[in-house]
Design an enzyme around this catalytic site. Sequence first.
Site, PDB file in Angstrom:
ATOM      1  N   ASP A 346       0.838  -1.190   0.000  1.00 60.36           N
ATOM      2  CA  ASP A 346       0.000   0.000   0.000  1.00 60.36           C
ATOM      3  C   ASP A 346       0.882   1.253   0.000  1.00 60.36           C
ATOM      4  O   ASP A 346       1.867   1.337   0.730  1.00 60.36           O
ATOM      5  CB  ASP A 346      -0.895  -0.024   1.238  1.00 60.36           C
ATOM      6  CG  ASP A 346      -1.778   1.195   1.357  1.00 60.36           C
ATOM      7  OD1 ASP A 346      -2.649   1.386   0.493  1.00 60.36           O
ATOM      8  OD2 ASP A 346      -1.592   1.963   2.326  1.00 60.36           O
ATOM      9  N   GLU A 382       1.760  -0.374  -5.015  1.00 56.15           N
ATOM     10  CA  GLU A 382       0.803   0.669  -5.350  1.00 56.15           C
ATOM     11  C   GLU A 382       1.658   1.930  -5.560  1.00 56.15           C
ATOM     12  O   GLU A 382       2.177   2.483  -4.593  1.00 56.15           O
ATOM     13  CB  GLU A 382      -0.200   0.883  -4.228  1.00 56.15           C
ATOM     14  CG  GLU A 382      -1.244   1.950  -4.577  1.00 56.15           C
ATOM     15  CD  GLU A 382      -2.206   2.233  -3.437  1.00 56.15           C
ATOM     16  OE1 GLU A 382      -3.412   2.384  -3.712  1.00 56.15           O
ATOM     17  OE2 GLU A 382      -1.756   2.334  -2.284  1.00 56.15           O
TER      18      GLU A 382
END
Length: 696
Positions: A346, A382
């Site tokens: 993330d 990401e």
Amino acid sequence: MRHPEYAISAGRPAPLGATFDGDGVNFAVFSQHATAMEVCLFSADGKAELQRLRLPERDGEVWYGYVSGLRPGQYYGLRAHGPYRPDEGHRFNPNKLLLDPYAKRLTGMPVWHDALMGYEIGSNAHDLSFDTRDSAPYMPRCVVEDPTFSWGYDHPPQTPIADTVIYEAHVKGLTQLHPKVAPEGTFLGIATDTMLDYFDKLGITAIELLPVQAFLTDRFLHDKNLNNYWGYQTLGFFAPDPRYLSESKISEFQQMVARLHHAGIEVILDVVYNHTCEGNELGPTLSFRGLDNRSYYRLIQDRRYYINDTGTGNTLNLDHPMVLRMVMDSLRYWVEVMHVDGFRFDLCSTLGRTDYGFDPGASFFDAIRQDPVLTQVKLIAEPWDVGPGGYRLGGFPPPFHEWNDRFRDGVRRFWRGDPGRAPDLAGRITGSATEFDHSGRPATASVNLITAHDGFTLHDTVSYNGKHNEANGEDNRDGHSENYSDNFGWEGPADNPDIVAARNLRKRAMIATLMLSQGTPMLLAGDELGNTQNGNNNAYAQDNETSWIDWDTADMDLMAFTAKLIRFRLGHPILRQKVFLHSRERRIDGREDLFWWRPDGKPMATPDWVNPALKIVCVEMRTASGTPLYAATESAIFIVFNAGDDMKVRLPTPPKGQRWTWSINSAEPDADPAPVRRNEVTSAAQSVSVFVLEPF
């Protein structure tokens, strides 16, 4: 009941955490700036604090000691002594029970109370004040665990990235409403025969789980009677979230992994090492802040405040070697002890930030790239955060793969009929070479997606023009405002059969585009079933029917077509090449590996590409020149992406002894493959057609 009195003695500074050796437990805790460290032992029900044992030894920045006679299942917590000087970055408060960052299991979640704060709520001095209340009554307990598991003949599938089809899913949302799954909403629920059979029919090769490391529900959500559903507020980097354990055993996670592996499915974890759940200077003191705030977090020059490149209030300080060690230890734990097959990071740009901005050679990336364990698993970034210069698509070093949001937006805009989108689609279906074809990176580095947990579902992309996030309690201000969606003239559920048919046609075309493109496809769980979130494109707090997959209303026809596409992809190596297609000459027959055709059969030219009204892309793909000869098991595939009206399309003239077979037609999803008798076909409006060159 009388409880035993334990004595603490010399121990070992490694490994960190609570480690059972068969006779007792070694405790080792990192804190560079603490003056003393205590281990608190609790009763079997977790309610009574029985003893506080001061760790007797210190080796550099690690405090440690050994308690003979302690066994797995023992509840414990930590208390750290040191200066309380927020202006200098120090927030030690021994009145606060702290979670061990290396705890393998937690008994639950904190219960929100002002005592969780290190400062006095309402004080004129704000976070400079000092709160003396004991937070233990409101904190969960850490649990000593022996994570040994009988893996038997577990063999990670090690699916080549070129053969991988990722299925992004939420542990609870995937099975909570499934009528044949028990215990629903858990790790074991995913591992039931019912779900394994479903995964087999669908054909996916990897399941990517939204965060499963223990996470916190923010106080502002709790006060609105909402929950942190997605899980992007990590509380413990080693502990599975207790809400997904049906019997509070970490072996349940291991059992899930073992059963998925036996079914040939890899397990990828969405992990959040860019920040923690403790928030900014006004957040709670639960673990890292109380153990060594100045080491664990990146602080601005005025050390009272936090750098906030994540938008969550704080940023982990991976420049500190012991914080980086924690992250690396956590990753290796999930691979070596829990047997997972990869990670999706993330806000991965944050992990590469230094004092000078994003650096693909930052310590985190260097540590990953030299690690003999972690270089053997799948690593997905990401590629953005909310800090300055945080959008880094294509900027990550090998062996990282990256979520490609430009693929998502490009595909949505093309099928919506936006002018001038054909050239962009051409780039996306051939691996987004502009972003990824450098530094020896393969075409599979692009993780292609049309939807993810964050945003509209596929069904909502064709059903809503605007977001409908009112249930989140933020007056519909949250979530993306530009979704490149199209409601076909009616917002939300429709009874008009023409609108329903048009939406279904669009969904099939978009899934087909995903599965037929170069790169690594990722499918959002439920999209293949027509799942809806009723227009909510930021359902992070919707732990209810809004986000849970509704199996009772599942569109099994769409599921069957999706499975057909996955089988087709996995059966045709041309669609799964790691080498970028750039119209280069092939070694095999001297022909180029990529051709762009006009519908009339002539080669595309510059005036054709710049025509804003162009709504059809016809591409012929072959085996790339850099692909080994053994992979050349087929001659060519011809694909038509038609976002316009019905159109006649002339296929390339096949060589002698070969003919085109019409293998996929998204306008007729149930059609069987059929040979093309004439080299001209009608491409239906809003459809994808696939033709395979075969001998006869």
